[in-house]
Design an enzyme around this catalytic site. Structure first.
Site, mmCIF file in Angstrom:
data_model
loop_
_atom_site.group_PDB
_atom_site.id
_atom_site.type_symbol
_atom_site.label_atom_id
_atom_site.label_comp_id
_atom_site.label_asym_id
_atom_site.label_seq_id
_atom_site.Cartn_x
_atom_site.Cartn_y
_atom_site.Cartn_z
ATOM 1 N N ARG A 99 0.905 -1.165 0.000
ATOM 2 C CA ARG A 99 0.000 0.000 0.000
ATOM 3 C C ARG A 99 0.931 1.199 0.000
ATOM 4 N NH1 ARG A 99 -2.355 3.955 -0.674
ATOM 5 N NH2 ARG A 99 -4.300 4.700 0.251
ATOM 6 N N HIS A 102 1.810 7.014 1.763
ATOM 7 C CA HIS A 102 0.700 7.967 1.657
ATOM 8 C C HIS A 102 0.391 8.570 3.025
ATOM 9 C CE1 HIS A 102 -1.405 4.435 3.233
ATOM 10 N NE2 HIS A 102 -2.387 5.238 3.605
ATOM 11 N N HIS A 104 -3.148 10.839 5.128
ATOM 12 C CA HIS A 104 -4.535 11.304 5.018
ATOM 13 C C HIS A 104 -4.899 12.114 6.251
ATOM 14 C CE1 HIS A 104 -4.772 7.453 7.107
ATOM 15 N NE2 HIS A 104 -4.387 6.850 6.007
ATOM 16 N N GLU A 108 -5.597 6.603 11.524
ATOM 17 C CA GLU A 108 -5.833 5.218 11.075
ATOM 18 C C GLU A 108 -5.476 4.233 12.179
ATOM 19 O OE1 GLU A 108 -4.114 4.190 7.216
ATOM 20 O OE2 GLU A 108 -3.304 2.346 8.072
ATOM 21 N N HIS A 147 2.804 7.013 5.965
ATOM 22 C CA HIS A 147 3.021 5.610 6.327
ATOM 23 C C HIS A 147 2.897 4.692 5.126
ATOM 24 C CE1 HIS A 147 -1.251 6.628 6.914
ATOM 25 N NE2 HIS A 147 -1.499 5.423 6.426
ATOM 26 N N GLU A 170 -10.911 5.745 0.996
ATOM 27 C CA GLU A 170 -9.625 5.110 0.703
ATOM 28 C C GLU A 170 -9.120 5.475 -0.703
ATOM 29 O OE1 GLU A 170 -7.615 3.607 2.761
ATOM 30 O OE2 GLU A 170 -6.209 2.882 1.248
ATOM 31 N N HIS A 281 -25.931 -3.186 28.377
ATOM 32 C CA HIS A 281 -25.049 -2.076 28.773
ATOM 33 C C HIS A 281 -25.209 -0.940 27.778
ATOM 34 C CE1 HIS A 281 -22.701 -3.982 25.581
ATOM 35 N NE2 HIS A 281 -22.041 -2.839 25.447
ATOM 36 N N HIS A 283 -22.759 2.900 26.456
ATOM 37 C CA HIS A 283 -21.480 3.600 26.550
ATOM 38 C C HIS A 283 -21.739 5.074 26.800
ATOM 39 C CE1 HIS A 283 -19.491 -0.047 25.233
ATOM 40 N NE2 HIS A 283 -20.528 -0.200 24.435
ATOM 41 N N GLU A 288 -20.746 3.403 19.113
ATOM 42 C CA GLU A 288 -19.944 2.182 18.969
ATOM 43 C C GLU A 288 -20.028 1.684 17.533
ATOM 44 O OE1 GLU A 288 -20.820 -0.866 21.837
ATOM 45 O OE2 GLU A 288 -20.104 -2.489 20.539
ATOM 46 N N HIS A 327 -27.841 -1.794 24.753
ATOM 47 C CA HIS A 327 -27.746 -2.906 23.800
ATOM 48 C C HIS A 327 -27.195 -4.156 24.456
ATOM 49 C CE1 HIS A 327 -24.047 -0.504 23.559
ATOM 50 N NE2 HIS A 327 -23.388 -1.594 23.230
HETATM 51 MN MN MN Z 1 -3.433 4.899 5.484
HETATM 52 MN MN MN Z 2 -21.282 -1.974 23.583
#
Ligand code: MN
Ligand code: MN
Length: 389
Positions: A99, A102, A104, A108, A147, A170, A281, A283, A288, A327
């Site tokens: 890859r 590059h 961005h 990541e 990277h 991407e 539970h 968050h 998520e 959830h």
């Molecule tokens: Mn990347």
């Molecule tokens: Mn969760």
């Protein structure tokens, strides 16, 4: 226990959108293959109600970009509209496949799914990072940091990338070859202090992006003489971490407390045995984003105002829970269910329904829920993230 009593969707051949007293047969047209994979959409639990946004998108329904060095596909806000904070990319690099160098705007985060890879990066202080990663290893490249990733022998690698921006694309990254192509040759010559003719054969991005190259030698041979290493490592061995163990599964949590480089992404790797369940539970910090690695499960999401909806997931699917919604995730298959919980946050946090009840004065709880003393005594003061079948 019958399927109806357990709350599981009815099965049948073909399955029909009905439960006792409700629904009917579907004479068609219909896509039975997809309906078999989504029993809780075809026959939702009776507790589901109202309108929730779509909380599932499979990488199997995403366009695949095929290149000489491998392939890539993405699930972004364009595929899963609710996911504004996070986008995901699933990528395969053949042995030696690169890859391209590059960078961005998004940060990541990555989880290695298969094989081995060599990653490189250089930061703004002129410090570099080179490492080999294998299954269960993570990396984190901060926003704007250049990277590369290269598949190693014998069979390259496959990995999941998670970006802290749902609009990430991407196909829209800063490529080293693309910049070379769009700078006058006299300017390139002046910048590097070499003749323009020496820079005349740089390939264009259509030849690079994801291209075949020889498999590199040992990691030690790729050490740059005189280089200073980054002070915060950009990789982390997640599977080497001793997990939180319960009778019905394990949880590993990685956030900036133990992987300091990862300032914008927190993660949990959850494994649930057949019949087991990630407890009820929510968050308290953010949405998520989930990636299902293996097995089959279903997630019920409670959205307040009497709204709830259930979705089914399997390997390669992305799941989503909007901020603060309650959830559970239940293993509905016969093999372990493994998935990643991802958060655009520096830290991991969840609130357990069971623990909340156990740590609240019992008379107050009783006045709400009409539970008897024996049931109240059974509530857990200690958090148990996975409950048994
Ligand atoms: Mn990347
Ligand atoms: Mn969760």
């Amino acid at each position: 226990m019958s399927a109806a009593a357990s709350g599981y969707a009815q099965t049948g051949d073909p399955p029909q959108p009905r439960r006792p007293g409700h629904g009917g047969t579907d004479p068609g047209p219909r896509n039975v293959l997809r309906e078999r994979q989504n029993p809780d959409l075809l026959v939702p639990p009776a507790t589901d109600h109202g309108t929730l946004p779509n909380l599932r998108f499979s990488f199997s329904d995403a366009h695949v970009r095929l290149e000489e060095g491998g392939w890539t596909r993405q699930v972004t806000v364009r595929e899963l509209g609710i996911s504004t904070p996070i986008a995901g990319v699933n990528m395969r690099l053949n042995a030696g496949g690169v890859r391209e160098l590059h960078w961005h705007k998004a940060a990541e985060w990555a989880y290695m799914l298969y094989g081995t890879a060599r990653i490189t990066a250089v930061n703004a202080d002129g410090h570099n990072f080179i490492d080999d990663v294998g299954v269960g290893d993570l990396w984190y490249f901060p926003s704007g940091i250049p990277h590369s990733i290269q598949g190693l022998g014998p069979d390259g690698c496959e990995f999941l990338l998670v970006f802290d921006d749902g609009t990430f694309d991407e196909d829209n990254t800063f490529l080293i070859s693309d910049w070379f192509k769009h700078v006058p040759s006299a300017v390139l010559s002046k910048n590097f202090g070499v003749p323009a003719s020496a820079l005349a054969h740089v390939p264009g991005p259509e030849q690079l992006y994801m291209f075949p190259a020889p498999i590199p030698g040992a990691l030690a041979a790729d050490t740059i003489a005189g280089a200073t290493a980054v002070t915060k490592r950009l990789s982390y061995r997640m599977l080497a971490q001793e997990p939180i163990r319960t009778a019905s599964g394990t949880v590993r949590i990685v956030d900036s407390k133990i992987f300091p480089a990862s300032t914008t992404i927190a993660a949990a790797l959850v494994e649930i045995n057949p019949g087991g369940m990630r407890e009820l539970h929510w968050h308290p910090n953010t949405d998520e984003w989930q990636y299902y690695i293996e097995g089959e499960g279903r997630m019920g999401v409670f959205a307040a105002s009497g709204q709830a909806r259930t979705f089914d997931y399997r390997a390669g699917d992305v799941g989503y829970v909007p901020f603060a919604m309650g959830h559970y995730v239940e293993n509905t298959g016969t093999t372990p269910l493994r998935f990643l919980e991802m958060f655009k946050s520096s830290y991991y946090a969840d609130v357990s329904l069971d623990q909340w009840i156990a740590l609240t004065p019992p008379e107050l709880v009783q006045a709400h829920l009409h539970l008897d003393q024996q049931t109240l005594n059974a509530m857990r003061k200690e958090k148990r993230p996975i409950v048994p079948a």
